[in-house]
Design a protein around this motif. Structure first.
Motif, PDB file in Angstrom:
ATOM      1  N   ARG A  74      -0.136  -9.354   9.596  1.00 39.42           N
ATOM      2  CA  ARG A  74      -0.901  -8.715   8.529  1.00 39.42           C
ATOM      3  C   ARG A  74      -2.274  -9.355   8.434  1.00 39.42           C
ATOM      4  O   ARG A  74      -2.556 -10.345   9.117  1.00 39.42           O
ATOM      5  N   SER A  76      -4.667 -10.916   5.369  1.00 35.47           N
ATOM      6  CA  SER A  76      -4.756 -11.287   3.960  1.00 35.47           C
ATOM      7  C   SER A  76      -6.052 -12.042   3.717  1.00 35.47           C
ATOM      8  O   SER A  76      -6.571 -12.715   4.607  1.00 35.47           O
ATOM      9  N   GLN A  92      -4.272 -12.369  -0.745  1.00 39.64           N
ATOM     10  CA  GLN A  92      -3.993 -10.979  -1.090  1.00 39.64           C
ATOM     11  C   GLN A  92      -4.033 -10.129   0.177  1.00 39.64           C
ATOM     12  O   GLN A  92      -5.045 -10.077   0.869  1.00 39.64           O
ATOM     13  N   THR A  93      -2.932  -9.481   0.488  1.00 33.49           N
ATOM     14  CA  THR A  93      -2.828  -8.690   1.716  1.00 33.49           C
ATOM     15  C   THR A  93      -3.615  -7.383   1.574  1.00 33.49           C
ATOM     16  O   THR A  93      -3.429  -6.641   0.609  1.00 33.49           O
ATOM     17  N   VAL A  94      -4.500  -7.131   2.540  1.00 28.43           N
ATOM     18  CA  VAL A  94      -5.323  -5.921   2.507  1.00 28.43           C
ATOM     19  C   VAL A  94      -4.971  -4.951   3.635  1.00 28.43           C
ATOM     20  O   VAL A  94      -5.402  -3.805   3.625  1.00 28.43           O
ATOM     21  N   TYR A  95      -4.194  -5.430   4.626  1.00 28.45           N
ATOM     22  CA  TYR A  95      -3.817  -4.534   5.726  1.00 28.45           C
ATOM     23  C   TYR A  95      -2.504  -4.987   6.351  1.00 28.45           C
ATOM     24  O   TYR A  95      -2.343  -6.162   6.708  1.00 28.45           O
ATOM     25  N   SER A 141     -14.138  -0.466   4.618  1.00 27.38           N
ATOM     26  CA  SER A 141     -13.968  -0.251   3.184  1.00 27.38           C
ATOM     27  C   SER A 141     -15.338  -0.123   2.523  1.00 27.38           C
ATOM     28  O   SER A 141     -16.261  -0.872   2.847  1.00 27.38           O
ATOM     29  N   SER A 148      -9.618  -5.038  -0.914  1.00 32.15           N
ATOM     30  CA  SER A 148      -9.549  -3.617  -1.262  1.00 32.15           C
ATOM     31  C   SER A 148      -8.662  -2.886  -0.265  1.00 32.15           C
ATOM     32  O   SER A 148      -7.982  -3.485   0.563  1.00 32.15           O
ATOM     33  N   THR A 149      -8.695  -1.554  -0.334  1.00 25.85           N
ATOM     34  CA  THR A 149      -7.965  -0.699   0.605  1.00 25.85           C
ATOM     35  C   THR A 149      -8.885  -0.332   1.759  1.00 25.85           C
ATOM     36  O   THR A 149     -10.052   0.006   1.553  1.00 25.85           O
ATOM     37  N   TYR A 150      -8.363  -0.385   2.983  1.00 27.00           N
ATOM     38  CA  TYR A 150      -9.177  -0.144   4.167  1.00 27.00           C
ATOM     39  C   TYR A 150      -8.738   1.102   4.923  1.00 27.00           C
ATOM     40  O   TYR A 150      -7.565   1.483   4.911  1.00 27.00           O
ATOM     41  N   THR A 151      -9.709   1.690   5.593  1.00 30.27           N
ATOM     42  CA  THR A 151      -9.463   2.806   6.513  1.00 30.27           C
ATOM     43  C   THR A 151      -9.493   2.276   7.938  1.00 30.27           C
ATOM     44  O   THR A 151     -10.426   1.551   8.313  1.00 30.27           O
TER      45      THR A 151
END
Length: 358
Positions: A74, A76, A92-95, A141, A148-151
């Motif tokens: 992952r 983070s 904090q895990t973001v992906y 992002s 945050s949330t990533y594409t």
């Protein structure tokens, strides 16, 4: 008479005490002329910053530092306003990658966070569980912070698409370049070179790669002939350097090398990069720093100090696993403009925190 004598003795003692005390011009009494300065407490920290944290990276924006490192499964991020207190930050895990079987689902290595053209990008290496399939990928992002949330934007693929890890970005004269470590052929483990390619945007390579460095010296060939983990460093005069890690990370001889870009030159021309003949940062057994490498850079909160963050093992022979832990220390510039990283400082020894943290 005894009562009167006692009364007079008390008066005389009071006069004596008052006469021995002096008032300053502001009316504050300075007893006995004592001029000892007050005790000043300096905030300190000690390395390592975390018990584990291979391939450390940090970026700073708007007073916050965002730290990340290799987890493998992952990505983070640890946000903190004080790098010396990284151990108190919450990861904090973001992906999290898709399920097994996808080309980029396993072995996520060395993520880097970059803020480019008003958006956040995370560059990372991954494979499908088979190391020969490692390639570079990128997330995007548009949020205010990188937590945050990533594409998922896809693979960063030059025309010559070979094994690739440890991607970083050089922004030079308003042109973006991706620099990474790769194989020259399709299956050449143990031999890694540094490559560069132009980018048409933060998630697209345009054209082919150019090799700018390979293992030339004996100190780059301990265990394997390796150049990896390139990191861009620019001095106050705008001169561009590239640190990189050399030799196999399984050995205690893993160390940092330095490339210097010729002023006002094209980074895509290999001859414009000059390699220092000796490592610029290497093992210090006395200080509990074995195989220091895979670094990043940041400045103190007040902007007056330059700091390097890197990983190292605390004991000999620990190799290339999770025993590698993140450390940081201040560095300076030599008279010729090159960086002076000194030697790895000792673990568990109190060191002043970055300026502006107190």
């Amino acid at each position: 008479m005894k009562i009167i004598n006692r009364y007079l003795s008390g008066v005389l003692l009071s006069i004596l005490v008052i006469s021995c005390s002096k008032k300053t011009d502001t009316g504050v009494i300075n007893n006995g002329g004592n001029t000892n300065p007050p005790v000043v407490t300096v905030a300190t920290f000690s390395n390592p910053l975390l018990s584990s944290g291979p391939d450390p990276w940090v970026v700073q924006k708007d007073g916050v530092y965002y730290f990340t490192r290799t987890f493998g499964d992952r990505i983070s991020i640890y946000p903190t306003t004080k790098m010396s207190a990284l151990g108190n930050a919450l990861a904090q895990t973001v992906y999290t990658p898709p399920s097994a079987g996808i080309a980029y689902s396993r072995d996520i290595w060395a993520p880097e966070i970059h803020y480019l053209q008003g958006k956040w990008y995370i560059y990372f290496a991954a494979d499908d569980g088979n190391d020969v399939n490692h390639r570079m990928y990128v997330l995007e992002s548009s949020a205010a912070t990188p937590v945050s949330t990533y594409t998922f934007k896809g693979q960063l693929k030059p025309t010559t698409d070979k094994w690739a890890i440890d991607g970083t970005v050089l922004n030079y004269n308003n042109q973006l370049y991706l620099i990474w470590s790769g194989w020259q052929g399709d299956n050449t483990p143990g031999t890694q070179q540094l490559y560069i390619a132009k980018m048409s945007d933060p998630y697209t390579i345009s054209g082919d790669r150019v090799m700018i460095s390979q293992a030339d010296y004996a100190w780059e060939k301990s265990g394997s002939s390796v150049n990896e983990a390139p990191e861009v460093l620019t001095n106050p005069q705008g001169k561009v350097f590239l640190t990189y890690s050399a030799s196999s990370c399984f050995t205690d001889n893993y160390a940092l090398g330095l490339l210097t870009l010729k002023d006002a030159s094209d980074p895509m021309v290999a001859a414009n990069w000059t390699k220092s003949a000796t490592p610029v940062f290497s093992t210090n057994a006395t200080n509990g720093a074995y195989g220091p490498g895979h670094n990043g850079f940041f400045t103190s909160p007040d902007g007056t100090e330059n700091w390097i963050i890197y990983h190292a093992n605390s004991s000999a022979g620990q190799g290339c696993g999770d025993t590698r832990n993140p450390r940081m220390q201040k560095f300076t510039w030599n008279a010729d403009g090159t960086p002076n990283f000194g030697t790895p400082i000792s673990i568990y020894v109190k060191t002043a925190v970055p300026a502006g943290e107190q």
